[in-house]
Enzyme design. Structure first.
Site, mmCIF file in Angstrom:
data_model
loop_
_atom_site.group_PDB
_atom_site.id
_atom_site.type_symbol
_atom_site.label_atom_id
_atom_site.label_comp_id
_atom_site.label_asym_id
_atom_site.label_seq_id
_atom_site.Cartn_x
_atom_site.Cartn_y
_atom_site.Cartn_z
ATOM 1 C CB VAL A 94 -41.171 -25.083 -11.789
ATOM 2 C CG1 VAL A 94 -40.982 -26.521 -11.581
ATOM 3 C CG2 VAL A 94 -41.637 -24.224 -10.556
ATOM 4 C CG HIS A 110 -37.847 -31.154 -11.075
ATOM 5 N ND1 HIS A 110 -37.327 -30.715 -9.894
ATOM 6 C CD2 HIS A 110 -37.628 -32.339 -11.538
ATOM 7 C CE1 HIS A 110 -36.436 -31.941 -9.335
ATOM 8 N NE2 HIS A 110 -36.597 -32.891 -10.298
#
Ligand SMILES: [Zn+2]
Length: 245
Positions: A94, A110
């Protein structure tokens, strides 16, 4: 491996960011920044206490945004710039280190630390600042609906239709720094291999689904990846010269 690939699928995981000093909640103690995963990364936790979850990501955000890309990130950019085929980066991370390294065609399956999604209208808000339940959505002008654009446990990863398509079409599948235990990413190599891709794994050590890879390259990816990328580019150039392009 002496061939020119048309479509390269690169899956990156925590291992590539670890060398930029970014830890994950899969570290030894099962905590992420000293928080339990179930308190900050599940749908239930967010529904129960959204402010607490927001505070966690707001605290994490500066660390992730300050981190610098390492040699492994940079050589993937070099590959994208010098390789004639399509090179896609599908990341489980991320952080924004691939972006900082100048890469393109990046899919954050994600989610991404610098984004929040408005659950009222679906607007994706990019922000390097704190976001919480008081943040007003610039699109629908409502407060109280922002959720970190992080895929929580119990949620479907992002871009799955695009990713499935790319897995079927790629002729080289490269996994870098992933544990091989988090699904659906752990199953990507199955699909790629089934549809005929050559598969290579870069990791500190062999993973449990190692048998699915045609090649395993052990070691830190900042040390193993540069040479591999140089070789891919060199093979392409040599074969082009031989064919008289
Ligand atoms: Zn909105």
């Amino acid at each position: 491996m002496e061939k020119i690939y048309k479509r390269i699928f690169i899956l990156t995981g925590a291992g590539i960011s670890a060398e930029s000093g970014i830890g994950t909640f899969r570290d030894a103690n099962g905590l992420w920044n000293n928080h339990k995963v179930e308190d900050v990364a599940t749908v239930e936790a967010f529904e129960k206490n959204p402010q607490y979850v927001h505070r966690f990501y707001n605290e994490l955000k500066p660390n992730l945004l300050e981190a610098k890309p390492n040699l492994a990130h940079l050589c993937l950019t070099k590959l994208q710039e010098h390789y004639k085929g399509q090179v896609d980066i599908i990341t489980q991370n991320v952080d924004v280190l691939h972006e900082k390294a100048g890469s393109k065609n990046i899919y954050h399956m994600h989610g991404k630390i610098d984004e929040a999604i408005c659950l009222n209208c679906g607007h994706l808000l990019q922000s390097n600042d704190d976001v919480d339940m008081s943040t007003i959505c610039p699109h629908c002008a409502m407060a109280g609906f922002m959720k970190p654009n992080i895929v929580f446990f119990g949620e479907m990863p992002l871009y799955m239709p695009e990713i499935e398509k790319k897995l079927r079409e790629c002729d080289l599948f490269i996994s870098i720094g992933t544990s091989g235990v988090v699904y659906p990413a752990a199953g990507f190599v199955h699909t790629a291999k089934y549809y005929g891709a050559y598969t290579i794994e870069f990791n500190l050590e062999k993973t449990s689904n190692n048998y699915l890879f045609d090649e395993h390259i052990s070691g830190k990816c900042t040390e193993t990846l540069p040479q591999f990328v140089e070789q891919l580019i060199a093979v392409q150039e040599n074969m082009e010269n031989e064919n008289g392009y």
